[in-house]
Design a protein around this motif. Structure first.
Motif, short mmCIF file in Angstrom:
data_model
loop_
_atom_site.label_atom_id
_atom_site.label_comp_id
_atom_site.label_asym_id
_atom_site.label_seq_id
_atom_site.Cartn_x
_atom_site.Cartn_y
_atom_site.Cartn_z
N GLY A 139 0.91 -1.28 0.02
CA GLY A 139 0.15 0.05 0.00
C GLY A 139 0.67 1.13 -0.07
O GLY A 139 0.20 2.40 -0.37
N GLU A 185 -0.10 6.83 -3.80
CA GLU A 185 -1.35 7.14 -2.73
C GLU A 185 -2.61 7.41 -3.77
O GLU A 185 -3.80 6.83 -3.69
N ASN A 221 -3.89 4.13 -5.17
CA ASN A 221 -4.78 3.61 -4.00
C ASN A 221 -5.97 4.28 -3.83
O ASN A 221 -7.17 3.67 -4.00
N ARG A 222 -6.17 5.43 -3.91
CA ARG A 222 -7.41 6.20 -3.94
C ARG A 222 -8.56 6.17 -5.21
O ARG A 222 -9.38 5.94 -5.06
N GLN A 223 -7.63 6.14 -6.27
CA GLN A 223 -8.41 5.84 -7.53
C GLN A 223 -9.05 4.49 -7.47
O GLN A 223 -10.13 4.35 -8.05
N ARG A 224 -8.27 3.38 -7.00
CA ARG A 224 -8.91 2.27 -7.02
C ARG A 224 -10.08 2.28 -6.14
O ARG A 224 -11.11 1.55 -6.59
N ALA A 225 -10.25 2.87 -5.19
CA ALA A 225 -11.36 2.92 -4.16
C ALA A 225 -12.41 3.95 -4.55
O ALA A 225 -13.48 3.68 -4.18
N ASN A 226 -12.08 4.69 -5.37
CA ASN A 226 -13.08 5.70 -6.00
C ASN A 226 -12.96 5.85 -7.46
O ASN A 226 -12.53 7.03 -7.86
#
Length: 151
Positions: A34, A71, A74-79
């Motif tokens: 992560g 980061e 990671n955020r793009q995967r979540a949103n």
């Protein structure tokens, strides 16, 4: 363009297959962590040529920029979605001139051409999570505004 129902271009022979598809399992394993520091550790612990090449590239880059990129992914995967991606890019670009390493990178590569940037963080492990969060935080009144969607 060439293979659609109404081809609009003829590119001749198809390009050769790239090397990334064969490396996909290795890439997925090495980039599963992560954080940038964990990814760099995983790359350093792998004996493949790909890991060595990638580690060399990432170690030349700004530690803050590497941490931001990881980061953002990671955020793009979540949103997922283009608006979320554009908003993150806008926030980073809004702040990076003042708070990032872009000016130092430009100095080292373009102005002085000494290829020895002096990044704000001397090592990837020195980048704090709150610095990354600040670069990606909403901009309030300066936040990217999208116009009305048309269909």
């Amino acid at each position: 363009l060439a293979g659609g129902p109404a081809p609009i271009a003829d590119f001749g022979t198809p390009p050769p297959e790239g090397r990334l598809s064969a490396l996909r399992p290795l890439i997925d394993r090495l980039f599963a962590a992560g954080t940038a520091v964990e990814i760099l550790q995983d790359l350093a612990g792998d004996s493949s040529d790909f890991a060595a090449e990638t580690l060399k590239i990432l170690n030349r880059a700004s530690p803050l920029s590497v941490a931001l990129t990881i980061e953002m992914q990671n955020r793009q995967r979540a949103n997922p979605g283009v608006r979320a991606a554009l908003a993150m890019e806008y926030r980073v670009n809004f702040r990076i001139q003042e708070h990032g390493d872009i000016l130092e990178g430009t100095r080292a590569a373009v102005i002085d051409k000494d290829r020895t940037p002096r990044w704000k963080h001397g090592a990837h492990a020195l980048v704090r999570a709150d610095e990354v969060a600040f670069m990606l935080a909403p901009l309030g009144a300066d936040e990217l505004q999208f116009g009305k969607e048309t269909s």
